[in-house]
Design a protein around this motif. Structure first.
Motif, short mmCIF file in Angstrom:
data_model
loop_
_atom_site.label_atom_id
_atom_site.label_comp_id
_atom_site.label_asym_id
_atom_site.label_seq_id
_atom_site.Cartn_x
_atom_site.Cartn_y
_atom_site.Cartn_z
N UNK A 51 1.00 7.76 1.99
CA UNK A 51 0.19 8.55 2.89
C UNK A 51 0.69 9.99 2.89
N UNK A 52 0.09 10.85 3.67
CA UNK A 52 0.42 12.28 3.63
C UNK A 52 1.81 12.59 4.19
N UNK A 53 2.42 11.61 4.87
CA UNK A 53 3.79 11.79 5.38
C UNK A 53 4.84 11.24 4.41
N UNK A 54 4.39 10.76 3.27
CA UNK A 54 5.34 10.23 2.29
C UNK A 54 5.72 8.78 2.53
N UNK A 55 4.99 8.12 3.39
CA UNK A 55 5.27 6.70 3.65
C UNK A 55 4.53 5.85 2.64
N UNK A 56 5.26 4.92 2.02
CA UNK A 56 4.68 4.10 0.96
C UNK A 56 3.68 3.08 1.54
N UNK A 57 2.47 3.05 0.98
CA UNK A 57 1.46 2.08 1.40
C UNK A 57 1.38 0.91 0.44
N UNK A 58 1.59 1.20 -0.86
CA UNK A 58 1.57 0.14 -1.88
C UNK A 58 2.26 0.67 -3.13
N UNK A 59 2.88 -0.21 -3.88
CA UNK A 59 3.60 0.22 -5.09
C UNK A 59 3.77 -0.95 -6.05
N UNK A 60 3.79 -0.63 -7.34
CA UNK A 60 4.03 -1.66 -8.35
C UNK A 60 5.45 -1.59 -8.90
N UNK A 61 6.25 -0.62 -8.43
CA UNK A 61 7.64 -0.48 -8.89
C UNK A 61 8.52 -0.08 -7.72
N UNK A 62 9.72 -0.64 -7.66
CA UNK A 62 10.60 -0.41 -6.51
C UNK A 62 11.10 1.02 -6.40
N UNK A 63 11.35 1.69 -7.54
CA UNK A 63 12.00 3.00 -7.51
C UNK A 63 11.07 4.14 -7.14
N UNK A 64 9.77 3.89 -7.02
CA UNK A 64 8.82 5.00 -6.80
C UNK A 64 8.83 5.50 -5.36
N UNK A 65 9.51 4.79 -4.47
CA UNK A 65 9.63 5.27 -3.09
C UNK A 65 10.48 6.54 -3.03
N UNK A 66 11.23 6.79 -4.08
CA UNK A 66 12.07 7.99 -4.15
C UNK A 66 11.25 9.26 -4.31
N UNK A 67 9.97 9.10 -4.58
CA UNK A 67 9.09 10.27 -4.81
C UNK A 67 8.49 10.81 -3.52
N UNK A 68 8.94 10.31 -2.37
CA UNK A 68 8.31 10.67 -1.10
C UNK A 68 8.34 12.17 -0.83
N UNK A 69 9.49 12.80 -1.06
CA UNK A 69 9.60 14.25 -0.77
C UNK A 69 8.62 15.04 -1.64
N UNK A 70 8.60 14.73 -2.93
CA UNK A 70 7.70 15.44 -3.85
C UNK A 70 6.24 15.20 -3.47
#
Length: 361
Positions: free
Chosen positions: A26-45
């Protein structure tokens, strides 16, 4: 708003096709769905990209895409990798989710419209203008069905019904926690028998889904969308009256309620006055099991003494004795048609009173 489960299913399917990992934030960088565990690290970007004017951007080995809902930024889609192939896969994924947003928003708008239509919350002019905007036909024959199960909606009956009727032009919704409502399109149905078949199909489906205590009631067919609320009110009455007078049936139509429909609308004080006039200080509840069985069987056989005595395995004179005894106690001779009608109505009134009083405690 699309549920996270829908988003997850969507990107899982897209990954299976494109062989690219995706993440939706979402627009706050909170993960809604993902197919890979490491992609949560992209929140800031993702948050910084959301503030930029660009619709897509490559940052640190990931492709970022914006997903809008009516010009409002709703999600950031991240595709793992760089290059033309990943970019194309990301654009297609973003396009797919964008279309899902539109579809679910339209479904929500239609659902909201149908709920307000059923509850008579719309002015006549609003009914037709909103129906036109939502591409809902106004002059199609429809009937309202109410579906109830023993556990209310705890077993996700609403979603199960939407899945079952997903390929039709029927509307499935709910206005309370107890029932699911189906506004059935009858534009292709030739006879009213089709309604009974549709109700039986719903019952069969719910039984396969391990639902219990299934009751289905439906109103009369209406030809205009403005009359749908009337069919809903009829279905509600059919559900209540069916439980009182037709408790052995799982499917009941408003047109089959007969005199039960009239009794249901009587005030309880008037019912008590009627019973007192017929039975004095007594009530049919005071009769013993043998007497009640005799009475019910006599009515089932259309006041035929010979057939009733045969089915009860008693001598004809024994049945006559019981009827004479009943006449002495109540003043009503069930062999006389007028007295039989009075007694039959009185039994139904008592059943209605007992049902209504059960909800007071």
């Amino acid at each position: 708003m699309i549920s996270n489960q829908i988003l997850q299913n969507t990107i899982d399917g897209l990954k299976g096709i494109a062989r690219v990992d995706f993440c939706v934030m979402d627009t706050d960088g909170k993960e809604s769905a993902s197919t890979a565990a490491n992609m949560s690290e992209c929140a800031h970007e993702a948050v910084e990209f959301g503030k930029s004017p660009a619709d897509s951007q490559e940052i640190k080995g990931f492709q970022y895409f914006k997903i809008f809902d009516e010009q409002q930024l709703e999600y950031i889609l991240i595709a793992a990798g760089t290059g033309e192939g990943v970019y194309m896969a990301g654009k297609m994924a973003a396009f797919q989710i964008q279309n899902l947003l539109v579809a679910y928003k339209e479904r929500f708008d239609k659902d909201n419209f149908i709920k307000n239509l059923l509850l008579d919350n719309l002015l006549l002019i609003d009914i037709y203008s909103r129906a036109k905007k939502l591409h809902i036909q106004t002059d199609v024959k429809r009937v309202v069905m109410i579906v109830e199960t023993a556990d209310g909606r705890d077993n996700n009956v609403l979603e199960a019904m939407r899945t079952f009727l997903g390929g039709t032009r029927d509307f499935v919704t709910a206005v309370d926690e107890n029932n699911v409502i189906v506004v059935k399109d009858l534009s292709e149905a030739e006879t009213t028998g089709e309604i009974e078949k549709a109700a039986a199909a719903i019952e069969s489906f719910l039984l396969k889904e391990k639902m219990s205590g299934i009751h289905i009631a439906y109103g009369t067919v209406v030809k205009e969308i403005k009359e749908v609320s009337r069919s809903y009110k009829e279905a509600k009455m059919a559900m209540d009256v069916g439980k009182i007078f037709f408790d052995e049936r799982n499917i009941i139509a408003y047109s089959e309620l007969g005199i039960g429909r009239l009794i249901y609308q009587l005030p309880i004080p008037l019912c008590k006055m009627f019973i007192k006039e017929i039975f004095g200080g007594k009530s049919p509840d005071d009769f013993d099991e043998e007497t009640l069985t005799t009475i019910n069987k006599f009515f089932e056989n259309s006041l035929n003494v010979s057939e009733t005595s045969r089915q009860l395995f008693i001598h004809r004179n024994t049945l006559v004795y019981r009827l004479d005894k009943l006449q002495k106690n109540t003043g009503l001779d069930l062999r006389v048609f007028e007295d039989a009608i009075t007694f039959r109505i009185a039994l139904m009134v008592v059943k209605y009173m007992n049902y209504m009083e059960s909800f007071e405690y």
